[in-house]
Design a protein around this motif. Sequence first.
Motif: not given
Length: 241
Positions: A124-128, A146-155
């Motif tokens: 949802v965050h990536a879609a925004q 965007s989803h992959a970036f956050f999934a990798q970088q943001t606990p």
Amino acid sequence: MKNLSTLVMVPCFAGAPWQLDQLTCLQNRSMRTLCLPNDVCDLESLADFIADQVKDLESYVLVGDSYGAVSSIAVATRQPRGLKGLVLSGGFAKSPITSPLLKTLAAFVPFFPGPFYRQMTLRVHAAQLASSFDKEGEIPWSTAKSHAFFAQQTPHKAYVNRMRSIEKVDYTALLKKIDVPTLILTPEEDKLIGEEAAGILLKGIKGSQQVIMPRTGHMFRFSHPGAYSFEIRKFLERASL
């Protein structure tokens, strides 16, 4: 010859350090970046952290992207001695989260780590973050990236803490304390932050300049790093920083 200020790149909500090699128009400048701490849940404490990261610099420019922009504002309102300039891209002075869907999701996030966080919250965050121009970029972008970036970088812990840090924050009244040359770098299309946010910054920060980058979205630092860094270079030259 005047010594040029060091550029200090402050990360977006993901918290990951910038890829400085992508900023092709700034390669002649001294640059550094940092990784945001995962355990900080208020912006004043984050400002303390950033101030500690730059304490060895006599002259620096903060370049904050999105969440990094409001973090940089938190520092700049303190009028630190070494701060000579400010670049705020896709930034805001108060929480941009107005969507009932996002507010509801934010309320549930702390209680649902694991698969729910990775597969629902971050999607949802990536879609925004997405815009209709992302695929046109120097580096074509997408919601999947965007989803992959956050999934990798943001606990999960970091995501929750950063959400809490902006829920009630409002630096609007303090913007008048910012007394350094300021560039407000705005994408043409930004459904997460919205048009009002840049207007608040432009009105509140005396002498600030706005550049709207055509055919870009909120992730323009990632999709258009060359054009993005070119606008920053032009600002630095205009301001003799």
